[in-house]
Scaffold this active site. Structure first.
Site: not given
Ligand code: MSP
Length: 506
Positions: A17, A20, A125, A146
């Site tokens: 999304h 990311h 979680c 969540h």
């Molecule tokens: N898989 C773990 C990370 C492991 S790293 C060794 C994870 N994945 S995640 O798919 O949940 O990705 C989280 C990351 O996605 C956030 O830290 C950020 O970089 C990015 N983001 C996801 N949603 C976001 C927003 N709404 N706003 C900003 N960043 C966003 O956690």
């Protein structure tokens, strides 16, 4: 100088999304900028596959987890490609090289006496892929992020002696006040460490999907103990036959959002110390991009498909919006219509029209010839801009860097209005002045074309080509007087053509 930058590796339980895309797009601006300045760079992104939530989605779809992961890796790989992110490697935690490296890494922690067996009984979680203490839950016992009920898990696991690293971590934070940026995130992480650290479980018993522990194959690695290691493992096998660790680990920078601060700023440096490695050089923790005040995620139902946005507006516009929509580092609310507004007013109008007008006037008044003259009254001091943008990018202030660049774009627009070359063109007595004005505009656009390469990698070479200038984006070309005298400039095509959609949501 070298610069190594990572994004988090994203969970593949769903499609990408815009959140990311946000981190990846901004990471690419930082890397491209460093590369422009001559740094030897390495840029890593990828996906995190061994999560419980990934396992469950695969099962729901009736697929083996590896088969599921192989399928969904395709659109995830497309994300950085379509964003024009200049990644050096796309890691998957199911890569053989990664799995072997993780086993070795954990074995080193084990050999160091930091791993022990114990019974874990507590709440987990799956959304966070994290164990939760009572004070991390709402009054109703739900996960705060969540708003779902965590699951009770009771099993014999292996634990990492994080508590033994409290003093070392505090010393690290005290020695390196810029270890975590921005400062308020540094304080948050340090306060967490100072508050006392609990050992954490690094393995799971009941799950078949994951990397088996080297000393007990009946357990798989807990997803975070596997995922964090990617930042180091990738360097050992990303380039066949090469080990890049010596070159790039000392300059490792991690970009992440605040949701995963604790794993990165506390657990990860301790794990590295335990396994005999140095902590990374620096971590930058950014905020959440909120759409209509909600964190963008699948559960909140406001997923914005980044690939669709790129189809409509192009990668440059999506990147630009990411950097401008909210001040990078802070939480901020944005509207998806903002992409369209910025596309029209800033990209198409401020920048695109400036190029169209400049090239059209050179074509019309000077038959396409740009004379390299002394432009002493240039409205923008590009030496100052070069220094300013570099300083801001060094501080991860991507929004501030673009603000400064856009200020220059606006000054050039004001300059056209004030100098009115179309009036000058009416009288041959003004010929020298007209040449100077046209050169000042073309020269300013050339320097902008170079500085914008990190932000708008598609538009930047188009700007330079339209003005007959070399497309080479080296940093020293951000200066006044960079444009060469050339022939053959024609009125350019619109840099950001009009888009017919009524709104991004349509
Ligand atoms: N898989 C773990 C990370 C492991 S790293 C060794 C994870 N994945 S995640 O798919 O949940 O990705 C989280 C990351 O996605 C956030 O830290 C950020 O970089 C990015 N983001 C996801 N949603 C976001 C927003 N709404 N706003 C900003 N960043 C966003 O956690």
């Amino acid at each position: 100088m070298r610069f190594y930058l990572t994004t988090p590796i994203y969970y593949v339980n769903a499609l990408p999304h815009i959140g990311h895309a946000y981190t990846t797009a901004i990471a690419d601006m930082l890397v491209r900028h460093h590369r422009q300045r001559g740094d030897d760079t390495f840029f890593l992104t990828g996906v995190d596959e061994h999560a419980t939530k990934v396992y469950r989605v695969a099962r729901e779809q009736g697929l083996e987890p590896q088969e599921y992961a192989d399928r969904i890796a395709v659109p995830w790989r497309e994300l950085p490609e379509r964003l024009n992110a200049s990644t050096d490697y796309f890691i998957r935690t199911s890569d053989e090289g990664h799995k072997a490296f993780v086993r070795d890494f954990l074995q080193r922690m084990h050999d160091n006496g930091d791993i022990y067996q114990d019974v874990y009984a507590g709440l987990y979680c799956v959304g966070c892929e994290a164990f939760k203490a009572d004070d991390e839950l709402t009054e109703d016992g739900l996960c705060r992020d969540h708003l779902t009920k965590p699951e009770w898990i009771e099993e014999t696991n292996y634990f990492f002696r994080l508590s033994a690293y409290q003093d070392k971590l505090l010393a690290l934070y005290d020695e390196r006040p810029d270890f975590v940026l921005p400062g308020f995130r540094f304080n948050e992480a340090r306060a967490f460490i100072a508050g006392g650290l609990q050992d954490f479980s690094i393995s799971r018993a009941g799950q078949p999907w994951g990397i088996p522990l080297p000393w007990d194959e009946s357990q798989v690695t807990y997803v975070w103990a596997d995922a964090l290691v990617n930042y180091l493992s990738a360097l050992s096998y990303a380039r066949e036959g090469e080990d890049l660790r010596a070159e790039f680990w000392p300059v490792a920078h991690h970009l992440l959002a605040k949701d995963i601060l604790r794993f990165h700023c506390v657990y990860w440096p301790a794990m590295l110390l335990s396994a005999g490695y140095e902590p990374p050089k620096q971590l930058f923790v950014h905020g959440y991009l909120l759409l209509d005040d909600k964190k963008i995620s699948k559960s909140s139902g406001n997923v914005i498909e980044p690939l669709e946005l790129i189809d409509v507006y192009g990668a440059d516009a999506v990147r630009y919006w990411c950097a401008r929509a909210v001040s990078f580092g802070q939480d901020g609310s944005a509207s998806i219509d903002g992409i369209r507004e910025r596309y029209d007013s800033e990209l198409a109008n401020d920048l695109g029209n400036l190029l169209s007008r400049t090239t059209a006037m050179i074509a019309r008044y000077r038959d396409g010839t740009l004379l390299a003259v002394d432009a002493a009254d240039a409205p923008v001091d590009f030496d100052a801009l070069r220094e300013n943008v570099a300083a801001r990018m060094d501080a991860f202030d991507v929004t501030g860097a673009l603000d400064a660049i856009w200020d220059a774009v606006r000054r050039l627009n004001q300059y056209v209005t004030a100098e009115a070359p179309w009036q000058l063109a009416k009288d041959d007595a003004n010929a020298d002045r007209l040449d100077a004005v046209l050169y000042t505009l073309a020269d300013g656009l050339t320097a902008l074309g170079v500085v914008l390469q990190a932000f708008l990698p598609e538009a930047s070479p188009k700007i330079l080509a339209a003005l007959g200038q070399a497309e080479e984006p080296s940093w020293a070309r951000v200066r006044n007087g960079v444009a060469e005298g050339v022939d053959g400039i024609a009125a350019s095509e619109p840099l950001f053509p009009r888009i017919e959609l009524p709104s991004a949501a349509a």
